[in-house]
Write a protein that holds these residues in place. Structure first.
Motif, mmCIF file in Angstrom:
data_model
loop_
_atom_site.group_PDB
_atom_site.id
_atom_site.type_symbol
_atom_site.label_atom_id
_atom_site.label_comp_id
_atom_site.label_asym_id
_atom_site.label_seq_id
_atom_site.Cartn_x
_atom_site.Cartn_y
_atom_site.Cartn_z
ATOM 1 N N ALA A 1 0.799 -1.290 -0.106
ATOM 2 C CA ALA A 1 0.191 0.013 0.064
ATOM 3 C C ALA A 1 0.867 1.201 -0.101
ATOM 4 C CB ALA A 1 -0.910 -0.120 1.215
ATOM 5 N N GLU B 1 9.679 3.191 7.348
ATOM 6 C CA GLU B 1 9.321 1.833 7.665
ATOM 7 C C GLU B 1 10.108 1.177 8.943
ATOM 8 O OE1 GLU B 1 7.635 -0.756 6.177
ATOM 9 O OE2 GLU B 1 8.552 -1.743 7.620
ATOM 10 N N ALA B 2 9.313 0.421 9.560
ATOM 11 C CA ALA B 2 9.988 -0.120 10.952
ATOM 12 C C ALA B 2 10.850 -1.163 10.658
ATOM 13 C CB ALA B 2 8.498 -0.620 11.598
ATOM 14 N N ARG B 3 10.734 -2.175 9.399
ATOM 15 C CA ARG B 3 11.549 -3.061 9.515
ATOM 16 C C ARG B 3 12.918 -2.630 8.627
ATOM 17 N NH1 ARG B 3 6.267 -5.851 8.249
ATOM 18 N NH2 ARG B 3 6.088 -7.804 9.603
ATOM 19 N N ARG C 1 3.892 -7.873 4.627
ATOM 20 C CA ARG C 1 3.551 -9.103 4.580
ATOM 21 C C ARG C 1 3.871 -10.089 3.385
ATOM 22 N NH1 ARG C 1 -2.762 -7.472 6.087
ATOM 23 N NH2 ARG C 1 -1.994 -5.322 6.464
ATOM 24 N N GLN D 1 1.536 -14.846 -1.493
ATOM 25 C CA GLN D 1 1.903 -15.803 -2.417
ATOM 26 C C GLN D 1 1.212 -15.748 -3.886
ATOM 27 O OE1 GLN D 1 2.887 -19.622 -1.468
ATOM 28 N NE2 GLN D 1 3.261 -20.537 -3.494
ATOM 29 N N TRP D 2 -0.371 -16.050 -3.772
ATOM 30 C CA TRP D 2 -1.047 -15.968 -4.813
ATOM 31 C C TRP D 2 -1.943 -14.928 -5.189
ATOM 32 C CZ3 TRP D 2 -0.946 -19.649 -0.508
ATOM 33 C CH2 TRP D 2 -0.142 -20.874 -0.920
ATOM 34 N N VAL E 1 7.613 4.616 13.390
ATOM 35 C CA VAL E 1 7.179 5.710 13.545
ATOM 36 C C VAL E 1 6.479 5.494 15.028
ATOM 37 C CG1 VAL E 1 5.112 7.261 13.338
ATOM 38 C CG2 VAL E 1 6.535 6.577 11.462
ATOM 39 N N THR F 1 -4.359 -2.663 3.050
ATOM 40 C CA THR F 1 -5.291 -3.470 2.589
ATOM 41 C C THR F 1 -6.919 -3.561 3.292
ATOM 42 O OG1 THR F 1 -5.686 -5.686 1.311
ATOM 43 C CG2 THR F 1 -4.603 -5.739 3.644
ATOM 44 N N MET G 1 -7.964 -7.290 2.155
ATOM 45 C CA MET G 1 -7.091 -8.270 2.867
ATOM 46 C C MET G 1 -5.919 -8.828 1.914
ATOM 47 S SD MET G 1 -8.168 -7.831 5.685
ATOM 48 C CE MET G 1 -9.548 -6.873 6.149
ATOM 49 N N MET H 1 -3.254 -8.695 -1.567
ATOM 50 C CA MET H 1 -2.201 -7.671 -2.137
ATOM 51 C C MET H 1 -2.850 -6.921 -3.013
ATOM 52 S SD MET H 1 1.005 -10.310 -2.933
ATOM 53 C CE MET H 1 0.347 -11.676 -3.741
HETATM 54 C C1 LIG Z 1 0.937 -15.503 5.693
HETATM 55 C C2 LIG Z 1 0.422 -14.693 4.915
HETATM 56 C C3 LIG Z 1 -0.069 -15.085 3.380
HETATM 57 C C4 LIG Z 1 -0.839 -14.243 2.843
HETATM 58 N N1 LIG Z 1 -1.167 -14.813 1.508
HETATM 59 C C5 LIG Z 1 -1.426 -13.982 0.650
HETATM 60 C C6 LIG Z 1 -1.755 -14.529 -0.724
HETATM 61 O O1 LIG Z 1 -1.515 -15.432 -1.147
HETATM 62 N N2 LIG Z 1 -2.275 -13.315 -1.534
HETATM 63 C C7 LIG Z 1 -2.815 -12.340 -1.219
HETATM 64 O O2 LIG Z 1 -3.119 -11.270 -2.080
HETATM 65 N N3 LIG Z 1 -2.402 -11.883 -0.083
HETATM 66 C C8 LIG Z 1 -2.095 -12.673 1.019
HETATM 67 N N4 LIG Z 1 -1.832 -12.249 2.149
HETATM 68 C C9 LIG Z 1 -2.090 -10.773 2.535
HETATM 69 C C10 LIG Z 1 -1.329 -9.644 1.989
HETATM 70 O O3 LIG Z 1 -0.065 -9.879 2.247
HETATM 71 C C11 LIG Z 1 -1.611 -8.475 2.457
HETATM 72 O O4 LIG Z 1 -3.113 -8.303 2.046
HETATM 73 C C12 LIG Z 1 -0.856 -7.395 1.993
HETATM 74 O O5 LIG Z 1 0.408 -7.517 1.768
HETATM 75 C C13 LIG Z 1 -0.898 -6.135 2.863
HETATM 76 O O6 LIG Z 1 -0.165 -4.949 2.382
HETATM 77 P P1 LIG Z 1 -0.344 -3.529 3.104
HETATM 78 O O7 LIG Z 1 0.765 -2.788 2.522
HETATM 79 O O8 LIG Z 1 -1.653 -3.135 3.053
HETATM 80 O O9 LIG Z 1 0.020 -3.995 4.551
HETATM 81 P P2 LIG Z 1 1.455 -4.259 5.227
HETATM 82 O O10 LIG Z 1 2.252 -5.428 4.218
HETATM 83 O O11 LIG Z 1 1.315 -5.025 6.362
HETATM 84 O O12 LIG Z 1 2.612 -3.238 5.211
HETATM 85 C C14 LIG Z 1 2.537 -2.449 6.390
HETATM 86 C C15 LIG Z 1 3.976 -1.901 6.626
HETATM 87 O O13 LIG Z 1 4.018 -1.010 7.756
HETATM 88 C C16 LIG Z 1 5.191 -1.292 8.367
HETATM 89 N N5 LIG Z 1 4.944 -0.752 9.818
HETATM 90 C C17 LIG Z 1 4.148 -1.053 10.858
HETATM 91 N N6 LIG Z 1 4.155 -0.429 11.931
HETATM 92 C C18 LIG Z 1 4.894 0.680 11.595
HETATM 93 C C19 LIG Z 1 5.428 1.855 12.444
HETATM 94 N N7 LIG Z 1 5.049 2.344 13.368
HETATM 95 N N8 LIG Z 1 6.125 2.682 11.457
HETATM 96 C C20 LIG Z 1 6.656 2.524 10.160
HETATM 97 N N9 LIG Z 1 6.201 1.267 9.560
HETATM 98 C C21 LIG Z 1 5.455 0.438 10.017
HETATM 99 C C22 LIG Z 1 5.323 -2.739 8.572
HETATM 100 O O14 LIG Z 1 6.358 -3.096 8.788
HETATM 101 C C23 LIG Z 1 4.845 -2.972 6.957
HETATM 102 O O15 LIG Z 1 6.068 -3.018 6.098
HETATM 103 C C24 LIG Z 1 -1.118 -13.069 3.238
HETATM 104 C C25 LIG Z 1 -0.658 -12.737 4.208
HETATM 105 C C26 LIG Z 1 -0.002 -13.295 5.297
HETATM 106 C C27 LIG Z 1 0.510 -12.869 6.748
#
Ligand SMILES: Cc1cc2nc3c(=O)[nH]c(=O)nc-3n(C[C@H](O)[C@H](O)[C@H](O)COP(=O)(O)OP(=O)(O)OC[C@H]3O[C@@H](n4cnc5c(N)ncnc54)[C@H](O)[C@@H]3O)c2cc1C
Length: 449
Positions: free
Chosen positions: A17, A36-38, A44, A61-62, A232, A419, A427, A429
């Motif tokens: 996102a 970014e924290a990590r 994810r 993955q998918w 943050v 998400t 929920m 990607m």
């Molecule tokens: C085991 C697993 C399997 C999955 N399988 C699938 C799949 O097959 N297909 C699919 O489409 N989706 C899948 N998903 C879901 C998918 O991973 C997520 O929907 C998507 O990656 C979310 O992206 P995002 O950017 O919204 O959130 P995130 O990826 O959670 O990104 C948020 C970011 O914020 C950072 N952060 C947190 N707190 C702070 C802070 N205080 N300061 C700075 N940075 C911070 C985190 O480190 C992270 O990098 C899966 C998830 C998991 C856990």
């Protein structure tokens, strides 16, 4: 407010996102940084390598063919997609009976099949009435949000076998027990994917070289704008801007985009505090538990048994397995997903015992050879402090209908993405990318005012 730097936008989080929002802001010549924290981007999404350099995904993955943004990214970055292996039988371990079947529905009695059809139809019909960008506005919102998904299924099914099958596939999708989730939450997921059938086809393809390749491509032009290991912890804001604190540094900015999931928003100290609806929403949100494991074998031996590697099971601890073997190298890779209560229970065990339990379950599904993997990889997402579970946040009863609007409602200069806020494929990607596009439009428009 005094701070070191002046910048148009600070993005919190370099998951899909945050990275999408950054790309969109770049197109509009808006200055930004990402905190970014990590020590890595992707959140994810997390890929790694086997001993002989086969990419594997321990996070997302998918993708499904209906996920147009992820399909577009794959094609734009020339990333090869592998169709999920489907030749042979799928295994269903349902109510202690193991059934093999072609396709995604086990052979049930005609009565149970009819009930499954009726249940699916009902879920689609109800979901249709929900606006994907504001489910709380629906006429049926309050009524659905009073009910757990378990209550909904039991209300609309007159067959124990049909409800057991529906429970099995939905609990795998959510990584949660149906009694933990509001019926409104799940119907919103269906609506955001189109139909239940589309939601169930989200595991059609995977990235041959790992999903993290998408992240690698996205961060390439953003490298100088990302501050890794900068969690943050504090945001001071007023109507016209904010100061964002990460470690000992701070940035003065006109806008903040927060992409972290709601459970982690509670870890940031806001001054003034966020509106109480937003606080309530975050405090009532949480991730289901999930552990993802990868078992590497010398070959996909289950194919020799006429099995395609997909197995659904309601017998703990393994909920789902999927064949992720490479097409061009003859190694067998089995992805194993363990969610909800089972994930919590086995996480409490010591490593050896945990793996014996998982191996035992794989042997029951695929035979003795499953006991001899060459390598095993494991990631317990619930123990990862920068996520705390997976796959995504689901709400229990009474949350979305009361506090839902605050999920996307900006608070002064603070805008929300991730998400969890998506109206398409929440929920997934795909949902993360859609939320990044939506929030960047919102921010660019409001910067122009
Ligand atoms: C085991 C697993 C399997 C999955 N399988 C699938 C799949 O097959 N297909 C699919 O489409 N989706 C899948 N998903 C879901 C998918 O991973 C997520 O929907 C998507 O990656 C979310 O992206 P995002 O950017 O919204 O959130 P995130 O990826 O959670 O990104 C948020 C970011 O914020 C950072 N952060 C947190 N707190 C702070 C802070 N205080 N300061 C700075 N940075 C911070 C985190 O480190 C992270 O990098 C899966 C998830 C998991 C856990």
């Amino acid at each position: 407010m005094q701070a070191l730097n002046d910048i148009d936008v600070v993005i919190v989080g370099a998951g899909l996102a945050g990275l999408t929002a950054a790309h969109e802001l770049k197109k509009s010549d808006v200055s930004f940084i990402i905190l970014e924290a990590r020590s890595r981007a992707g959140g994810r999404i997390f890929s790694t390598m086997t001993e002989d350099n086969l990419p594997i995904d321990l996070g997302a993955q998918w993708i499904g063919s209906g996920q147009k943004r992820m399909m577009r990214l794959a094609s734009e970055y020339k990333l090869q997609l592998t169709p999920t292996f489907q030749i042979g039988n799928t295994l269903f371990n349902l109510r202690r009976k193991q059934k093999k079947t072609k396709g995604s529905v086990p052979s049930l009695s005609p009565v149970a099949m009819l009930e499954v059809k009726k249940l699916k139809k009902k879920l689609n019909k109800v979901s249709k009435q929900i606006p994907a960008n504001a489910p709380w506005d629906s006429k049926v919102a309050k009524q659905l949000d009073k009910m757990t998904l378990e209550e909904f299924i039991l209300k609309h099914s007159h067959s124990n076998v049909a409800s057991a099958y529906i429970r099995l596939i939905i609990e795998e999708l959510l990584c949660a027990k149906l009694y933990e989730i509001s019926a409104l939450d799940f119907c919103w997921c269906i609506k955001s994917a189109g139909t239940l059938e589309q939601l169930l086809s989200a595991e059609s393809y995977w990235f041959k070289d790992g999903a993290e390749k998408v992240v690698d491509q996205l961060i390439e032009p953003l490298k100088t704008m990302i501050y890794f290991e900068h969690p943050v912890h504090h945001i001071i804001y007023e109507e016209k801007g904010a100061v964002v604190f990460a470690g000992k540094q701070s940035w003065k900015t006109s806008k903040v985009i927060i992409t972290v999931p709601p459970n982690l928003v509670t870890k940031i100290d806001f001054d003034p505090p966020l509106p109480s609806d937003r606080i309530q929403l975050c405090e009532r949100s949480g991730f289901p538990s999930v552990i993802k494991l990868i078992y590497v074998y010398d070959r996909p031996f289950w194919r020799e048994l006429g099995l395609n590697g997909t197995a659904y099971s309601d017998e703990p601890p393994v909920n789902l397995t999927i064949d992720s073997s490479p097409v061009d190298k003859y190694k067998g890779i089995l992805t194993v997903l363990i969610g909800s209560n089972s994930a919590r229970e086995i996480a409490r065990l010591e490593h050896g015992l945990r793996h014996d339990l998982v191996k035992g379950a794989l042997v029951r599904l695929f035979g003795k050879e499953a006991a001899f993997p060459l390598e095993v990889f494991e990631k317990d997402w619930t123990a990862d402090i920068w996520t705390r579970g997976g796959y995504g946040t689901h709400f229990s009863t009474g949350v979305i209908s009361q506090f839902g609007p605050s999920l996307i409602q900006p608070v002064g200069p603070i805008h929300w993405a991730g998400t969890e806020t998506a109206s398409e494929w929440r929920m997934y990607m795909e949902g993360a990318v859609q939320s990044g596009e939506r929030v960047s439009n919102e921010v660019v428009r409001s910067l122009k005012k």
